[in-house]
Motif scaffolding. Structure first.
Motif, PDB file in Angstrom:
ATOM      1  N   GLU A 127       0.812  -1.211   0.000  1.00  0.00           N
ATOM      2  CA  GLU A 127       0.000   0.000   0.000  1.00  0.00           C
ATOM      3  C   GLU A 127       0.847   1.262   0.000  1.00  0.00           C
ATOM      4  O   GLU A 127       0.346   2.340   0.275  1.00  0.00           O
ATOM      5  CB  GLU A 127      -0.933  -0.010   1.215  1.00  0.00           C
ATOM      6  N   GLN A 128       2.122   1.160  -0.307  1.00  0.00           N
ATOM      7  CA  GLN A 128       3.016   2.312  -0.308  1.00  0.00           C
ATOM      8  C   GLN A 128       3.539   2.595  -1.713  1.00  0.00           C
ATOM      9  O   GLN A 128       3.673   1.694  -2.536  1.00  0.00           O
ATOM     10  CB  GLN A 128       4.216   2.063   0.620  1.00  0.00           C
ATOM     11  N   ASN A 175       1.995   7.214   1.258  1.00  0.00           N
ATOM     12  CA  ASN A 175       0.659   6.829   0.851  1.00  0.00           C
ATOM     13  C   ASN A 175      -0.275   8.024   1.035  1.00  0.00           C
ATOM     14  O   ASN A 175       0.134   9.075   1.534  1.00  0.00           O
ATOM     15  CB  ASN A 175       0.166   5.607   1.635  1.00  0.00           C
ATOM     16  N   THR A 179      -6.742   7.739   2.785  1.00  0.00           N
ATOM     17  CA  THR A 179      -7.086   6.331   2.527  1.00  0.00           C
ATOM     18  C   THR A 179      -6.006   5.356   2.970  1.00  0.00           C
ATOM     19  O   THR A 179      -6.261   4.156   3.064  1.00  0.00           O
ATOM     20  CB  THR A 179      -7.354   6.123   1.029  1.00  0.00           C
ATOM     21  N   CYS A 180      -4.780   5.874   3.209  1.00  0.00           N
ATOM     22  CA  CYS A 180      -3.621   5.034   3.547  1.00  0.00           C
ATOM     23  C   CYS A 180      -3.317   4.019   2.448  1.00  0.00           C
ATOM     24  O   CYS A 180      -2.756   2.949   2.704  1.00  0.00           O
ATOM     25  CB  CYS A 180      -3.838   4.314   4.878  1.00  0.00           C
ATOM     26  N   GLN A 181      -3.681   4.353   1.215  1.00  0.00           N
ATOM     27  CA  GLN A 181      -3.442   3.489   0.077  1.00  0.00           C
ATOM     28  C   GLN A 181      -2.372   4.096  -0.830  1.00  0.00           C
ATOM     29  O   GLN A 181      -2.070   5.286  -0.760  1.00  0.00           O
ATOM     30  CB  GLN A 181      -4.732   3.278  -0.721  1.00  0.00           C
ATOM     31  N   GLU A 182      -1.839   3.249  -1.683  1.00  0.00           N
ATOM     32  CA  GLU A 182      -0.863   3.705  -2.671  1.00  0.00           C
ATOM     33  C   GLU A 182      -1.477   4.783  -3.563  1.00  0.00           C
ATOM     34  O   GLU A 182      -2.655   4.692  -3.945  1.00  0.00           O
ATOM     35  CB  GLU A 182      -0.419   2.517  -3.527  1.00  0.00           C
TER      36      GLU A 182
END
Length: 449
Positions: A127-128, A175, A179-182
């Motif tokens: 997710e980074q 990130n 959303t803490c998503q890529e």
């Protein structure tokens, strides 16, 4: 150059040989009273020594002695190792990891050979998103970089920062802060890249302009930092005060001779011993396209002696003074990139968006310059480690450190350690709270597991 026949590795033969003769790994705690012996026997292949040393370095083992022989089709290696406290390796999980990583399973892509916390790549961090930065270093630059990322709503989950000879190289894992998503939006990434380039560009008359890139593929993070600074030619220096750029207590002595009988160039290194020293040297030789056929490593505290018998990949030895001088400069740079004298700050706090920007801003406002940094997030806890000096490159004033502690101590745990100038003395803690150990590799691995 003197021409010497070099080894040829046929890929299909290599795979067949590995299947017929899988690597043999043993972890021996009975032969030596004060260390663990790790023995590796394997079919020889390009880069195998670096792979083995990389695995041992990633789990923070200290290599006190090593004997390497890989002349011909077989690789034989013996490492004498301890943990960071100088004890034998007795933890069953660690031993299992070593046996699996260096054994047959480690030879496959599905194996566990590469620590997940040591990879760089846009699509390799889950997710980074991984970004690379390199440019001219200056006080407060890390603060400016983290502020830009915070303003653009990027959260820095992990980072590794090195400085050497007036240059800075860093790999950051970011990130989306909501959303803490890529982050895949090309518009956002382009805007971030443009603003970071503006920061790195600095003065218009800067001869070596900085750059930003999104890293591709799979590369060990420490090796990638070495590659970035090597490509940036940091080993040539940039007219800095030699005492600041190269601390006298860490000045390596490097010589290159010729072994006439066997047709090798012999690289001898004597310098102050430290963790991951062998990895840094082998990494540099490998990336410069040199093959290590034999090596002997020993540590006589506080110094280390390392001897490598090498040839270029094309089978040539180093015969001209220009070639020797370049190799010496590159090895010296590789040794010094990870060296930090002065104060080490460890800061632990509950993770939140913009934390790195806040911490680096406070360091900058207190006149502290970051020479090396490691940032990681483990669960809900953010762990930041900074090696700091004052803006002139001199040791930081203890009064400033106390002011800093009072300013941020109410929101996070602060530990201050003086990095010793001699390995005969253990680091002294300057605070009431102390942590027994902290290693970037372990934290990054926990974060990405």
């Amino acid at each position: 150059m003197a021409r010497v026949c070099g080894p040829y590795f046929d890929p299909e033969y290599e795979n067949l040989s590995t299947r017929i003769n899988p690597p043999r790994v043993s972890v021996d705690n009975s032969s030596c009273s004060d260390c663990t012996l790790i023995k590796v026997d394997s079919v020889n292949k390009p880069g195998i020594l670096l792979e083995v040393v990389q695995i041992l370095s990633d789990i923070d083992l200290i290599i006190t002695k090593a004997y390497v022989s890989s002349d011909g089709g077989w690789f034989m290696d013996v490492f004498h190792v301890t943990d960071q406290q100088g004890n034998k390796i007795t933890d069953r999980k660690t031993i299992d990891y070593i046996e699996k990583a260096l054994g047959p399973k480690g030879q496959t892509r599905e194996g566990v050979k590469t620590s997940p916390g040591k990879q760089v790549g846009v699509h390799s961090i889950g997710e980074q998103t991984a970004i690379e930065l390199i440019g001219r270093d200056r006080p407060g630059l890390l603060s400016e970089i983290s502020a830009v990322l915070a303003n653009l709503h990027f959260n820095v989950a992990a980072a590794e920062v090195w400085t050497h000879n007036g240059r800075i190289a860093c790999v950051l894992y970011v990130n989306d802060d909501m959303t803490c998503q890529e982050v895949k939006d090309p518009t956002r990434l382009s805007l971030m890249e443009e603003q970071l380039k503006n920061i790195l560009r600095g003065c218009e008359d800067e001869e070596k302009s900085g750059y930003t890139s999104f890293s591709m593929g799979f590369t060990h993070i420490d090796r990638r930092l070495h590659q970035m600074l090597f490509a940036d030619r940091d080993y040539e220096g940039c007219g800095l005060n030699e005492e600041v750029a190269s601390p006298p207590s860490f000045k390596p002595k490097i010589t290159i001779d010729r072994c006439e009988e066997k047709g090798y160039s012999v690289v001898t290194v004597r310098c102050k011993d430290r963790a991951k020293l062998m990895f840094d040297i082998v990494c540099t030789l490998t990336d410069m396209q040199y093959v290590v056929f034999h090596a002997t490593i020993s540590s006589d505290s506080p110094y280390a002696s390392q001897e490598y018998y090498i040839r270029h990949m094309d089978g040539c030895t180093l015969d001209t003074e220009g070639e020797k001088e370049r190799v010496i400069k590159c090895i010296e740079a590789a040794i010094q990139r990870r060296v930090s004298e002065g104060l080490r700050l460890e800061l632990h706090a509950k993770d939140r968006v913009g934390l790195l920007s806040e911490v680096t801003r406070v360091l900058r406002e207190n006149g502290l310059s970051v020479s090396r940094a490691g940032v990681s997030t483990v669960g809900e806890e953010a762990v930041n480690v900074f090696f700091v000096r004052d803006a002139s490159g001199n040791p930081a004033d203890t009064k400033i450190i106390e002011t800093l502690r009072k300013e941020i101590g109410h929101t996070m745990m602060v530990n201050v350690k003086k990095v010793p100038t001699s390995s005969s003395k253990a680091p002294e803690s300057a605070s009431g709270w102390a942590k027994t150990s902290f290693f970037f590799g372990n934290l990054l691995e926990k974060f990405l597991t």
